[in-house]
Enzyme design. Sequence first.
Site, PDB file in Angstrom:
ATOM      1  N   ASP A 176       0.994  -1.194  -0.070  1.00 38.03           N
ATOM      2  CA  ASP A 176      -0.109   0.000   0.124  1.00 38.03           C
ATOM      3  C   ASP A 176       0.970   1.318   0.241  1.00 38.03           C
ATOM      4  OD1 ASP A 176       0.749   0.448   2.735  1.00 38.03           O
ATOM      5  OD2 ASP A 176      -1.258   0.084   3.522  1.00 38.03           O
ATOM      6  N   ASN A 184      -4.013  12.865   0.636  1.00 38.82           N
ATOM      7  CA  ASN A 184      -5.408  13.266   0.351  1.00 38.82           C
ATOM      8  C   ASN A 184      -5.666  14.770   1.195  1.00 38.82           C
ATOM      9  OD1 ASN A 184      -6.507  11.447  -1.321  1.00 38.82           O
ATOM     10  ND2 ASN A 184      -6.917  10.118   0.265  1.00 38.82           N
ATOM     11  N   HIS A 189      -8.577  14.912  -2.911  1.00 39.70           N
ATOM     12  CA  HIS A 189      -8.882  13.817  -3.198  1.00 39.70           C
ATOM     13  C   HIS A 189      -8.519  13.561  -4.666  1.00 39.70           C
ATOM     14  CE1 HIS A 189     -10.273  12.315   0.784  1.00 39.70           C
ATOM     15  NE2 HIS A 189     -10.743  13.542   0.807  1.00 39.70           N
ATOM     16  N   ASP A 193      -6.498  10.523  -6.160  1.00 45.35           N
ATOM     17  CA  ASP A 193      -7.092   9.336  -7.086  1.00 45.35           C
ATOM     18  C   ASP A 193      -6.135   9.552  -8.338  1.00 45.35           C
ATOM     19  OD1 ASP A 193      -9.560   9.099  -5.721  1.00 45.35           O
ATOM     20  OD2 ASP A 193     -10.676  10.432  -6.967  1.00 45.35           O
ATOM     21  N   GLU A 219      -6.030   2.081  -0.475  1.00 49.87           N
ATOM     22  CA  GLU A 219      -4.666   2.233  -1.319  1.00 49.87           C
ATOM     23  C   GLU A 219      -3.919   1.234  -0.962  1.00 49.87           C
ATOM     24  OE1 GLU A 219      -4.129   3.983   3.441  1.00 49.87           O
ATOM     25  OE2 GLU A 219      -5.868   3.793   1.742  1.00 49.87           O
TER      26      GLU A 219
END
Length: 297
Positions: A176, A184, A189, A193, A219
């Site tokens: 991850d 974020n 955000h 993304d 993630e």
Amino acid sequence: MIDERRITPDSTVVTAVSANPLVQETVSAACLVVILGAEIGKRISLDDRDLVLGRSSAVDVQLDIDNVSRNHASIVRSGRGWVLRDLDSTNGTFVNELPIRERLLRDGDQIRIGRAMIKFLTSNNVEAQYHEEIYRLMTLDGLTQLHNRRFFQESIEREFARSKRYGHPFCLVLFDLDHFKRINDTHGHLAGDDVLRRVGSLVGTKVRTNDIVARVGGEEFAVILPEADRMGGVALAEKLRKMIASERFEHEGTVIPVTISLGVFAFSPEQESSADLYKAADDKLYEAKRAGRNQVR
């Protein structure tokens, strides 16, 4: 008739009059399918009327999510198809991840408005294509276009049963993104993304054709490596770690440092289920986190 020429991602519509006004081109049926967002799988049929997409309750297609303007974009019927127009939105409208002001849509185009992703479908049998898209959504992650957790779970159980029966090796790599919440919180955000999409795309270039890459959490990602032992899993994990750490991630002109932590565990006959293997790899992942991140365990 109106003959629309090439419409680039950042251009206006350029038209020319055909030499034979009696020649007519037909426009096949079309629809929009939400592939990422609160109403995933929703189908919006397109007809002769214009559609406005946005956050307002008064628009034709409401997308009540962050980063969407009240009147964000419109889709207008033209002589050869449907044209998507940005309505001076705050965060822009994207087609296949390219910013547009106006664009003639093509079959399969992916429209991003805020955090929503919408696919444009057109064919002589749009109903069949719609159902194919729904099936695809059941097995793919809409954001990264990798396999989703459902497909991963089916795959690891199948691979575990095969290895248990025939003694074939296979390995699981979990990883991850380090400090993803910070990305974020600091950059927004949409930036998060973009990072997830980019990571998914990069990892997809480094695995073998029979390896299975999936996004299994916010993630968190997984790679199933059939016919690979622990050394093979560690080698791939280290390759992925170095690739992500050296890659330049940038969002709206701001460079975002990105690293990943990885855990590797190989199948063992003593394990009773695929859940045992997953937990072992997950434990190794958290060892990497505790040891300082950006490393393989």
